[in-house]
Motif scaffolding. Structure first.
Motif, PDB file in Angstrom:
ATOM      1  N   ILE A   1      37.179  38.198  41.551  1.00  0.00           N
ATOM      2  CA  ILE A   1      38.613  38.310  41.811  1.00  0.00           C
ATOM      3  C   ILE A   1      39.025  39.777  41.928  1.00  0.00           C
ATOM      4  O   ILE A   1      39.790  40.155  42.824  1.00  0.00           O
ATOM      5  CB  ILE A   1      39.424  37.608  40.709  1.00  0.00           C
ATOM      6  CG1 ILE A   1      39.210  36.089  40.786  1.00  0.00           C
ATOM      7  CG2 ILE A   1      40.905  37.929  40.835  1.00  0.00           C
ATOM      8  CD1 ILE A   1      39.789  35.330  39.611  1.00  0.00           C
TER       9      ILE A   1
ATOM     10  N   GLU B   1      44.352  34.802  41.739  1.00  0.00           N
ATOM     11  CA  GLU B   1      43.871  34.344  40.438  1.00  0.00           C
ATOM     12  C   GLU B   1      44.220  32.880  40.204  1.00  0.00           C
ATOM     13  O   GLU B   1      43.400  32.095  39.709  1.00  0.00           O
ATOM     14  CB  GLU B   1      44.445  35.214  39.321  1.00  0.00           C
ATOM     15  CG  GLU B   1      43.928  34.812  37.936  1.00  0.00           C
ATOM     16  CD  GLU B   1      44.480  35.682  36.838  1.00  0.00           C
ATOM     17  OE1 GLU B   1      45.402  35.220  36.125  1.00  0.00           O
ATOM     18  OE2 GLU B   1      43.983  36.829  36.692  1.00  0.00           O
TER      19      GLU B   1
ATOM     20  N   THR C   1      41.393  29.996  39.587  1.00  0.00           N
ATOM     21  CA  THR C   1      41.338  29.229  38.342  1.00  0.00           C
ATOM     22  C   THR C   1      41.774  27.776  38.531  1.00  0.00           C
ATOM     23  O   THR C   1      41.630  26.961  37.620  1.00  0.00           O
ATOM     24  CB  THR C   1      42.216  29.890  37.266  1.00  0.00           C
ATOM     25  OG1 THR C   1      43.552  30.053  37.768  1.00  0.00           O
ATOM     26  CG2 THR C   1      41.648  31.249  36.897  1.00  0.00           C
TER      27      THR C   1
END
Length: 261
Positions: free
Chosen positions: A215, A231, A235
């Motif tokens: 990332i 992000e 995730t």
């Protein structure tokens, strides 16, 4: 991991330590050494038992003095321009692949890192040095160009410009001050400090560490909202965060709290 002629490979506490081993010529980076190092890094990346990669040089004088000038001089006579361009492309691609290695990389800077070795060190995630450590980004002094995409990510644009334009020596204290070294320790403590950090990284959740690095690399040049969205996407779709039972087993076992009925 395979045996090599110019690279020593050790594995300790989930850390692969790769040592450039040509101390008689200050670990000068020949084609053969460079190829073996690239292969050793790829092997470490593919090894599930390795969580962090450390690169260093044999002896106490040099991480590496840089490219093997004698070999380069011979190559100028032996190979055509097209062949030399192909070799250069392979070498620079290897530098990119090292920088983009999914696992964290640490330079154990046991001495000077000049020219191609400075390029190599600036391709790593972190560097730990000692009083013997010094850097010199030499390209502008000998009519070449490199480190334009690696060094600014380590020390910022203004300082990268100064070091690349001037090709001057960067001593250990300055390297630490400008962020080129993460830590500066006495020579006798260099390996212990490096392995302490590397083992700490290797013991963490492998997917989390790799995801964080990926990332961070994807976010270079993005604005803050794009970084946040990246992000969230990672995730949500690549690696969801561990549930409490998986993330904190020791805490839960120690506290012994039952779930509400």
């Amino acid at each position: 991991m395979s045996d090599y002629e110019f690279i020593l490979v050790e594995k300790e506490e989930g850390v692969a330590v790769l040592t450039m081993n040509r101390p008689e010529v200050l670990n000068a980076m020949s084609r053969e050494l460079t190829g073996e190092l690239q292969d050793a890094v790829q092997s470490a990346c593919a090894d599930d038992d390795v969580g962090c990669i450390v690169i260093t040089g044999a002896g106490d004088r040099a991480f590496s003095a840089g490219g093997d000038i004698h070999q380069q001089r011979s190559d100028d006579v032996t190979f055509s321009q097209e062949e030399r361009d192909q070799m250069s492309a392979k070498r620079t691609r290897g530098s990119y692949e090292l920088s983009a290695c999914p696992k964290p990389t640490i330079g154990m800077m046991n001495g000077l890192a000049y020219g191609g070795a400075a390029v190599l060190s600036s391709s790593l995630d972190m560097r730990i040095g000692c009083e013997n450590t010094k850097f010199r980004f030499l390209a502008a002094a000998y009519g070449r160009i490199n480190s334009t995409w690696t060094l600014p990510n380590q020390v910022g644009w203004p300082m990268a410009k100064e070091l690349l334009f001037s090709a001057r020596v960067v001593e250990a204290e300055e390297a630490y001050r400008i962020g080129l070294l993460n830590h500066l320790v006495p020579r006798e403590e260099l390996r212990a400090k490096t392995m302490e950090l590397a083992a700490m990284i290797a013991k963490n959740h492998r997917g989390s560490v790799i995801g964080i690095k990926e990332i961070l690399m994807q976010d270079m040049g993005r604005n803050l909202e794009e970084q946040w969205a990246n992000e969230v996407n990672y995730t949500t779709h690549v690696m969801r965060g561990a549930k409490a039972e998986e993330a904190f087993p020791e805490f839960i076992a120690r506290k012994g709290r039952a779930l509400p009925s």
